[in-house]
Design a protein around this motif. Structure first.
Motif, short mmCIF file in Angstrom:
data_model
loop_
_atom_site.label_atom_id
_atom_site.label_comp_id
_atom_site.label_asym_id
_atom_site.label_seq_id
_atom_site.Cartn_x
_atom_site.Cartn_y
_atom_site.Cartn_z
N LEU A 1 0.80 -1.22 0.00
CA LEU A 1 0.00 0.00 0.00
C LEU A 1 0.83 1.27 0.00
O LEU A 1 0.29 2.35 -0.01
CB LEU A 1 -1.06 -0.01 1.11
CG LEU A 1 -0.78 0.46 2.54
CD1 LEU A 1 -2.04 0.55 3.29
CD2 LEU A 1 0.20 -0.38 3.23
N ILE B 1 2.21 2.22 -6.01
CA ILE B 1 1.54 1.49 -7.08
C ILE B 1 2.64 1.06 -8.04
O ILE B 1 3.21 1.89 -8.75
CB ILE B 1 0.50 2.36 -7.80
CG1 ILE B 1 -0.48 2.93 -6.78
CG2 ILE B 1 -0.25 1.52 -8.81
CD1 ILE B 1 -1.58 3.73 -7.41
N ASN C 1 3.53 8.19 -8.64
CA ASN C 1 3.55 7.70 -7.27
C ASN C 1 3.84 8.79 -6.26
O ASN C 1 3.29 8.81 -5.17
CB ASN C 1 4.59 6.58 -7.14
CG ASN C 1 3.97 5.22 -7.35
OD1 ASN C 1 3.28 4.71 -6.48
ND2 ASN C 1 4.18 4.65 -8.52
N THR D 1 -0.97 11.21 -3.88
CA THR D 1 -1.59 11.58 -2.60
C THR D 1 -1.75 13.08 -2.48
O THR D 1 -2.80 13.57 -2.07
CB THR D 1 -0.74 11.04 -1.44
OG1 THR D 1 -0.34 9.72 -1.75
CG2 THR D 1 -1.53 11.05 -0.16
N CYS E 1 8.78 6.30 -1.20
CA CYS E 1 7.70 6.37 -0.21
C CYS E 1 7.87 7.60 0.66
O CYS E 1 6.90 8.26 1.04
CB CYS E 1 7.70 5.14 0.68
SG CYS E 1 7.18 3.65 -0.15
N ASN F 1 -4.68 -0.18 -7.07
CA ASN F 1 -4.32 -0.67 -5.75
C ASN F 1 -5.28 -0.08 -4.72
O ASN F 1 -5.13 1.06 -4.31
CB ASN F 1 -2.87 -0.27 -5.46
CG ASN F 1 -2.36 -0.84 -4.16
OD1 ASN F 1 -3.14 -1.21 -3.29
ND2 ASN F 1 -1.06 -0.90 -4.03
N TYR G 1 -3.68 1.22 -1.48
CA TYR G 1 -3.01 2.50 -1.69
C TYR G 1 -4.05 3.61 -1.74
O TYR G 1 -3.87 4.67 -1.12
CB TYR G 1 -2.22 2.44 -2.99
CG TYR G 1 -1.44 3.69 -3.32
CD1 TYR G 1 -0.09 3.77 -3.02
CD2 TYR G 1 -2.05 4.78 -3.93
CE1 TYR G 1 0.63 4.90 -3.32
CE2 TYR G 1 -1.33 5.92 -4.24
CZ TYR G 1 0.01 5.98 -3.94
OH TYR G 1 0.73 7.11 -4.24
N SER H 1 -5.15 4.49 1.60
CA SER H 1 -4.15 5.22 2.36
C SER H 1 -3.99 6.65 1.84
O SER H 1 -3.44 7.48 2.53
CB SER H 1 -2.81 4.47 2.34
OG SER H 1 -2.19 4.64 1.10
N CYS H 2 -4.44 6.91 0.63
CA CYS H 2 -4.43 8.29 0.11
C CYS H 2 -5.68 9.04 0.54
O CYS H 2 -5.89 10.17 0.13
CB CYS H 2 -4.44 8.32 -1.41
SG CYS H 2 -2.96 7.78 -2.17
N ARG I 1 -1.81 -6.47 -7.37
CA ARG I 1 -0.77 -6.57 -6.33
C ARG I 1 0.02 -7.85 -6.53
O ARG I 1 -0.51 -8.86 -6.96
CB ARG I 1 -1.41 -6.59 -4.95
CG ARG I 1 -1.82 -5.23 -4.49
CD ARG I 1 -2.32 -5.30 -3.07
NE ARG I 1 -1.27 -5.80 -2.17
CZ ARG I 1 -1.42 -5.79 -0.86
NH1 ARG I 1 -2.51 -5.35 -0.32
NH2 ARG I 1 -0.46 -6.23 -0.09
#
Lengths: 537, 348, 375
Positions: free
Chosen positions: A364, A367, A375, A379, A438, B225, B228, B231-232, B347
């Motif tokens: 997680l 990606i 990536n 976010t 990350c 995902n 992911y 988590s965003c 995944r």
């Protein structure tokens, strides 16, 4: 020569390496009939590899087998699969339940070893068409339960049983095997109440009295001291010490397990900063993260510090961050900058300026099938509306690839991420570079507080120190508070100002990085010493 | 070298290679069995325009991880509703065409919203549930076509009985409005349906553009995902719902374009199995259960329609009987079975 | 993660209503439709008798894969195809009566085993989406069947009886008359009560199958299937060959479906070469679900309750449609809608409940931990 005959199991000069890394070095262990051996060691000390070798787990053969020999019941053995080990008389009870919830206790205890009655059709189609002998099954289940010494109705469906009883089903299944000679128990008491754990320990002793040898793996040191005949301490893949419980004390065991220190401290900084303002306050936090449950943890983190969370695997140190970040169901009271924050809402928490570098990088954290620049920016785009151009008066929020490339290049330089271009797929990067990615993803958000879980797991030595240095740098330069959970005490003690140790889902104590190593070990093993000085409560 | 070939087969998929070779063979055979090459090409282009949007409609749902939309019929029903209502309103030409689309979008949004709610409740089993939601909605609408109070004499049975006819002619309303728009004639046998192709290109552009926006990006994240995405802080269910609505709306537009080109609105059980050829075409274009792109749509529709056009003419000429239906069944369903058995997880 | 208040309010009676929503809705529907249809009691009983004898066997064929956790076996259509191939051959060779039927069974059994084995392997490669795969597989194999019967028979496979061939000289006609075996089993043991013929022998065969299934559940293989059905992984670590067990369950189901189709067609007496098998899966599954079964749980009573409820609706719907709207067509569409709708509803309900139950289970464990740890 004669004395050796008494031993049921002898593992001689056992060594094992995985892809060039030695994980077991010349292990010699012997177990007598009816003896209870306690096996103690940190994560990565080699406990599970040793048991995998004993059981002939396919992973051992796939990675090139092992050196040394195993003599079980007078014969040299090298099991091709766990089923061979079971047939030879070795049983194992795992930490996680392995049973069918919809079946009765009887059916589970006798799973795939049901006694059958002859039926005519088996002549044509084979033994599988024999009919189950239900009475015999019940009889045997009741016998096994009797040895355990608990009150348990065998006809009840396991799903409906009290959770504590479920563990007994597995033990009973092993007891039922007539030729059981050696039983391996991997943290069998982790989910039991104290009284249930007592019953379980009594049952194990009873079993040993009948001549069954037991290898007992537990991190509850007191249990080991109370019930084992001998304690074997593993460290870094070798047998560090064999101890007799009556001749030792928790402190000694912890010392052997965690090791002595040559230098007093590896603390990098010169002094401990005096910081008093609280930024995060956690009270009675419960997190339902599989394998990393948190059971009412409470602690405070000061603004601008690097706060460490340590503890053995599975004790819940990873659950804390995952719970607060809304990735697993959580309950409790969490205050950020004096304001209570809602749990179970990732978006909200991110918007408050809290971010997370997950331990599950490939799962997680990233990606894998998307390029680097996406990536890093995904976010931030979703949470802070960054990297977007407004078209048609804000009606359309169009992704701004140029801005993405720009920031990506900045971070590639700043964190020394090795890649062909910012468009390279993340899957193709090395573990260390993925970890840096990350972190970059989190720094882009400009958070006030970040959780970092296992930042150096699975990356090479050079990248490790770079990752830790980067964390320190961002902490000092931008005043970002960092809460770092790690299995590596060394790195926690290198950069954290205070280190909390988690045991069974709670904070068992908070120590300064300069504290003696054995103190950390005692906290991990669930031994509460009154003398121990803890700070910052 | 050998490894390279193996790699290509692995990446491209054996069935796809077989189908491709089969198609090449068909093209080679055309002159020998006395079929005009140019008319075949023309047929393929026309059919491409007819079916392209229906296949395109699958993209949003695959992108968010909802799988292949076996419930495509919901969009088709919305489209049919738009079409028959526009005819009932006596709308003609482009006005009629766009009225039909407007009404269809209205219904598609409602259906898509409800469908999305359902699919969010059955995560992991979307495809089988969708299949039967599609089937049951088609059969439910069969009842409705009988009972809804439509009046237009061009649509109801001539001899009195109530309810709509099984096929309704779009001639006199908006038949070929797109096809004939900017139509280019090349010789006697070939024409290029610019309008249809342009319309397809326009919608394709919109879909592409959508995935460049914030919401579109979030949807890609959800499909790539889910953990992911969580988590965003992305609302996974909401993104999935939007993709389902989008897919349904595009399907509704797609069927109207199909009817415009084909000339008939087919009611009752006709839409029952329409999802499968669309899904098969997408898979043929290189998509999998979890991954699809616009490229897959274009290649897939082209290959699939080529085969459907060429087999009847070529094969019938060789063996003197029509095998095309059988080949279509084996081809499209075989492609889907193949895709379902290749478990590709995002995944690793 | 978000609060699921739904799960908290589920008291036993609500749970019962949800579990048995399909049969309950059906009973209500039928209760309205029967008086509307105006059918006589006698007619009704006769029809039900026929449909029970005709359909039960096919539905029983679904039970074993459910046990093995593979859900509703949409690929029983493959078994039906095998049965039809057997019937084509005996019609060609003009072997009639019970011996003809037995020969058909003899010919089609190996075909069904082979097809079942193939289906089992395909479904093993699509774990977690067996149903949609089985369903597509049935469609796919329909194409292969057409290739075989429509183009291969009379061509590569010799067919001597030209009356079942298409005029062009190869390929089987759209309908085949099964006069030779028409109702031979139904009338094997003659029994008439009043006007109603009771197909005693057919019921005996069905009863034997019920006994077989009940017995099979008690065997070691049956227990293995139940284990696999509940949890693949646990089954594997306890030494059960998961893949084999799953394939076996599909093979058994396919063979049973093959016999079921032969039984079904001997009752009807004619065979639609290219359509008879197409809807076998859908109707059998819908009936089983109407009988109160779910994707994970189905037993013999579900089969019979299902046949009775589902086929009552089948008999009644066109008449009720006509009485209500003046159109029999309406009833036709309605029963198709109901078949599909029932499946859609049951599958959705099951998928939803599976998720909710998983969450509840975790919640239960969490609460337990809280109760023992929070002092």
């Amino acid at each position: 020569m004669e004395s050796k005959e008494k031993y049921l199991l002898r593992m001689e000069h056992v060594s094992k390496d995985f892809y060039g890394t030695k994980v077991l070095k010349n292990i010699n262990i012997s177990v007598k009939s009816g003896e209870i051996i306690g096996l103690v060691g940190e994560n990565g000390a080699g406990k599970s590899t040793l048991m995998n070798i004993l059981f002939g787990n396919p992973i051992i053969h796939e990675t090139g087998g092992f050196e040394g020999k195993i003599i079980f019941d007078g014969k040299e053995v090298n099991f091709a699969s766990p089923f061979d080990a079971i047939n030879a008389g070795i049983g194992m009870v795992h930490q996680e339940f392995i049973f069918i919830p919809g079946f009765t206790a009887i059916e589970n205890i006798l799973l795939n070893k049901e006694p059958t009655r002859y039926s005519f059709f088996s002549e044509i189609f084979g033994d599988k068409l024999n009919v189950l002998n239900r009475e015999e099954m019940k009889k045997r289940a009741i016998e096994a339960i009797k040895i355990l010494g608990i009150e348990l109705n065998p006809e009840i469906i396991v799903k409906e049983m009290p959770v504590g009883h479920k563990q007994f089903i597995e033990i009973a299944r092993e007891i039922d095997r007539k030729l059981l000679k050696l039983l391996v128990l991997d943290e069998p008491t982790a989910v039991l109440t104290e009284s249930e754990a007592d019953i379980a320990m009594k049952a194990i002793k009873k079993l040993a009295a009948k001549g069954v040898s037991v290898i007992f793996i537990s991190h509850r040191l007191q249990e080991i001291l109370d019930s084992c005949d001998r304690i074997i301490v593993l460290k870094d893949g070798s047998v560090q010490k064999e101890l007799i419980p009556s001749d030792t004390n928790p402190r000694e065991v912890a010392e052997y397990m965690i090791g002595h220190e040559l230098t007093k401290s590896i603390w990098k900084s010169k002094e401990i900063r005096k910081i008093s303002e609280t930024i995060l306050e956690v009270n009675n936090l419960w997190v339902d993260m599989p394998g990393e449950q948190v059971n009412g943890a409470s602690f405070k983190v000061n603004k601008g510090e690097i706060f460490g969370i340590g503890g053995l695997t599975g004790q819940g140190k990873l659950g804390i961050a995952n719970g607060i970040m809304g990735l697993h169901p959580a309950e409790g009271e969490v205050k950020f900058k004096g304001k209570p924050i809602f749990l179970n809402n990732s978006k909200y928490v991110l918007e408050q300026g809290i971010a997370f570098v997950s331990e599950d990088r490939r799962g997680l954290g990233l990606i894998l099938d998307q390029p680097i620049f996406k990536n890093i920016t995904f976010t931030a785009m979703q949470i802070k509306d960054m990297f977007l151009k407004s078209l048609l008066g804000g009606l359309i929020k169009w992704s701004d690839d140029k801005a993405m490339f720009k920031i990506t290049r900045e971070y590639i330089d700043a964190l020394q991420i090795k890649c062909e271009s910012e468009k390279q797929l993340v899957r193709e990067l090395s573990g260390g570079n993925q970890q840096k990615l990350c972190m970059a993803k989190v720094f882009v958000l400009q958070p006030e507080l970040i959780f970092v879980s296992e930042p150096t797991r699975g990356i090479d030595v050079g990248a490790k120190s770079l990752v830790l240095d980067t964390l320190c740098e961002y902490n000092r330069k931008y005043g970002i508070t960092i809460i770092m959970a790690s299995s590596e005490l060394v790195e926690l003690r290198a950069i954290c100002e205070r280190i909390a140790i988690v045991d069974e889902g709670r904070i068992s104590g908070i120590l300064p990085p300069t504290a003696e190593l054995v103190e950390f070990g005692l906290l991990m093993l669930g031994i509460k010493s009154k003398k121990r000085e803890t700070i910052g409560k | 070298m050998k490894k390279k070939i193996q790699n290509i087969i692995e990446n491209f998929g054996l069935p796809r290679i077989i189908i491709f070779l089969f198609l090449v063979l068909l093209f080679i055979l055309t002159p020998f069995v006395g079929i005009r090459f140019d008319t075949s090409i023309n047929d393929i282009i026309v059919r491409f325009g007819m079916n392209g949007i229906l296949v395109l409609s699958l993209i949003p749902m695959v992108k968010t991880g909802c799988g292949l939309n076996f419930g495509l019929q919901l969009g088709i029903i919305a489209g049919i509703l738009g079409a028959v209502i526009s005819i009932e309103m006596e709308m003609i030409g482009f006005t009629g065409f766009f009225t039909a689309i407007g009404i269809a979008i209205f219904f598609a949004v409602i259906f898509g919203f409800l469908y999305g709610l359902l699919l969010n409740k059955v995560k992991g089993d979307e495809m089988v549930v969708a299949t039967y939601v599609g089937f049951s909605s088609v059969s439910f609408m069969s009842i409705m076509w009988l009972m809804l109070p439509f009046k237009s004499p061009n649509m109801i049975w001539a001899y009195g009985g109530s309810g709509l006819r099984t096929t309704i002619n779009t001639k006199g309303y908006w038949f070929h409005v797109l096809t004939d728009f900017l139509k280019i004639k090349i010789g006697n046998y070939i024409f290029f349906p610019s309008g249809t192709i342009l319309f397809f290109a326009f919608l394709t552009f919109l879909v592409w553009a959508f995935f460049k926006t914030k919401i579109g990006t979030a949807m890609i994240v959800v499909g790539s995902n889910t953990d992911y995405a969580n988590s965003c802080g992305i609302n996974v269910d909401k993104m999935r719902s939007i993709s389902v609505i989008l897919s349904t709306v595009i399907a509704a537009i797609g069927i109207i374009v199909y009817q415009e080109s084909f000339g008939f609105i087919q009611l009752y059980t006709a839409p029952l199995f329409m999802a499968f050829p669309a899904v098969a075409a997408l898979l043929l274009g290189g998509a999998t259960v979890g991954k699809a792109s616009i490229k897959n749509v274009i290649i897939g529709v082209f290959l699939f329609q080529s085969i459907l056009t060429m087999t009847p003419s070529v094969v019938s000429n060789i063996i003197k009987s029509d095998m095309s239906e059988t080949i279509r069944i084996i081809l499209s369903n075989g492609m889907i079975v193949y895709a379902l058995t290749r478990i590709t997880r995002v995944r690793t | 993660m978000r609060k699921k208040s739904l799960t908290k309010t589920m008291n036993p009676s609500v749970l019962f209503l949800i579990n048995y929503a399909v049969p309950i809705i059906f009973i209500i529907l039928i209760a309205f439709a029967i008086p509307l249809s105006g059918l006589s009691g006698l007619y009704f009983i006769r029809e039900l008798m026929i449909r029970l004898s005709r359909n039960s066997f096919l539905i029983l064929a679904l039970l074993i894969p459910v046990m093995a956790g593979m859900g509703m076996n949409f690929s029983i259509v493959l078994g039906a195809m095998a049965g039809e191939i057997g019937l084509i051959f005996i019609t060609d060779w003009q072997i009639v009566g019970i011996s003809g039927m037995l020969l058909a069974i003899l010919i089609s059994t190996p075909i069904a085993v082979l097809l079942g084995y193939f289906a089992g392997i395909v479904l093993n490669r699509a774990k977690g989406r067996e149903m949609v795969t089985g369903f597509m597989l049935a469609f796919f194999m329909n194409g292969i069947y057409q290739l075989f019967v429509l183009f291969g028979m009379g061509n590569i496979i010799p067919i001597s009886n030209s009356s079942i061939l298409l005029p062009r000289g190869y390929g089987i006609r759209n309908t085949i008359n099964l006069l030779g075996i028409r109702q031979v089993l139904d009338k094997l043991i003659p029994l008439k009560i009043g006007d109603i013929l009771i197909p005693v022998a057919t019921f005996l065969v069905i009863a034997t199958l019920c006994v077989f299934i009940t017995w099979f559940r008690k065997t070691k293989l049956g227990q293995d299937m139940r284990t696999v059905g509940q949890d693949n992984e646990v089954a594997r670590v306890s030494g059960i060959n998961v893949e084999n067990t799953r394939v076996l369950s599909i093979v058994i189901s396919t063979v049973l479906a093959c016999y079921g189709q032969i039984l079904f067609l001997q009752n009807i007496g004619t065979m639609n070469t290219y359509q008879s098998h197409e809807q076998v899966g859908v109707f059998a599954i819908a009936a089983l679900l109407v009988g109160g079964a779910s994707v994970a749980k189905a037993n013999i009573p579900n089969v019979f309750i299902g046949v009775i409820l589902f086929h009552t609706m089948f008999v009644v719907a066109p008449r009720a449609g006509k009485a209500l709207m003046g159109q029999a067509q309406l009833g036709e569409y309605f029963r198709v809608f109901v078949s599909y709708g029932v499946i859609a509803f049951s599958l959705a309900l099951y998928a939803w409940r599976k998720r909710v139950e998983k969450e509840n289970e975790r919640k239960k464990i969490m609460n337990y931990r809280k109760s023992i740890l929070a002092k």
